[in-house]
Write an enzyme that holds these catalytic residues in place. Structure first.
Site, mmCIF file in Angstrom:
data_model
loop_
_atom_site.group_PDB
_atom_site.id
_atom_site.type_symbol
_atom_site.label_atom_id
_atom_site.label_comp_id
_atom_site.label_asym_id
_atom_site.label_seq_id
_atom_site.Cartn_x
_atom_site.Cartn_y
_atom_site.Cartn_z
ATOM 1 N NE ARG A 267 -10.684 -7.901 5.336
ATOM 2 C CZ ARG A 267 -9.603 -6.990 5.217
ATOM 3 N NH1 ARG A 267 -9.487 -5.870 4.468
ATOM 4 N NH2 ARG A 267 -8.439 -7.507 5.735
ATOM 5 C CG ASN B 111 -1.962 -0.782 0.854
ATOM 6 O OD1 ASN B 111 -2.789 -1.212 0.093
ATOM 7 N ND2 ASN B 111 -2.387 -1.634 2.076
ATOM 8 C CG HIS C 258 -6.740 -0.997 -0.986
ATOM 9 N ND1 HIS C 258 -7.742 -1.822 -0.326
ATOM 10 C CD2 HIS C 258 -5.655 -0.995 -0.073
ATOM 11 C CE1 HIS C 258 -7.139 -2.085 0.795
ATOM 12 N NE2 HIS C 258 -5.994 -1.795 0.707
#
Length: 199
Positions: free
Chosen positions: A55, A24, A79
């Site tokens: 999820r 990330n 994201h």
């Protein structure tokens, strides 16, 4: 930086591989990796919103007592905080929007909760990565919401994409007006982040 060194070392030894970025901020890192590698854009992909979508579907499955595979919902965009749930493909008579919005909020905090409880997230990302690798190696052409390059916006961002031995290809799905407007806002967020970098 670290990403530049890693990518350039990979390219030195293998100029025909596909690069999958998991670190990330994944959308920004994927963009940078493509620039550093010089690879065709379809040969560089990021984990994007794949894990977030897993999820989301898992929580919907629990809440509505349905099999995960029968739930056509996923997440697009960055994201991060500006990601967008896609619920427009669900049967509106079967899924209550208020409950879905609550589930999305849980999804947003999912990774952070795991880090607070366990100190990190390893297993769920590993499962998502394995799904992507399997689709590449076995040429399954699965559709997975990954960070793919969108030429019209000059960003990598989470979008359902066909994953195969030839690389990644963003799909052209239909979204409702609200979803698309939020997606474009998410794209703008990424463009602002990218403008801070000298690539």
């Amino acid at each position: 930086g670290i990403m530049k060194d890693i990518v350039q070392n990979i390219v030195r030894y293998n100029k025909t591989c596909q690069l999958m970025i998991v670190s990330n901020p994944v959308d920004v890192m994927t963009y940078a990796a493509q620039r550093y590698s010089g690879f065709p854009r379809e040969k560089v992909l990021g984990l994007g919103t794949a894990l977030d979508s897993i999820r989301l579907r898992s929580l919907i499955s629990e809440e509505f007592e349905l099999e995960n595979e029968k739930i056509d919902a996923f997440i697009i965009g960055e994201h991060g905080d500006s990601m967008v749930p896609v619920f427009s493909r669900l049967d509106k008579t079967r899924f209550d929007r208020e409950r879905l919005d609550k589930i999305f909020k849980e999804t947003l905090s999912g990774g952070g909760n795991v880090i607070r409880m366990k100190g990190g997230t390893w297993f769920a990302p590993a499962v998502a990565v394995a799904d992507v690798v399997e689709s590449i190696v076995k040429d399954q052409k699965r559709i997975i919401p990954l960070s793919a390059y969108l030429e019209e916006y000059d960003v990598y961002t989470g979008i359902p994409s066909i994953v195969s031995k030839d690389g990644i290809e963003a799909t052209k799905l239909d979204y409702d007006d609200d979803e698309w407007a939020l997606f474009l806002r998410s794209v703008d967020t990424l463009k602002k982040e990218l403008s801070k970098l000298s690539l």
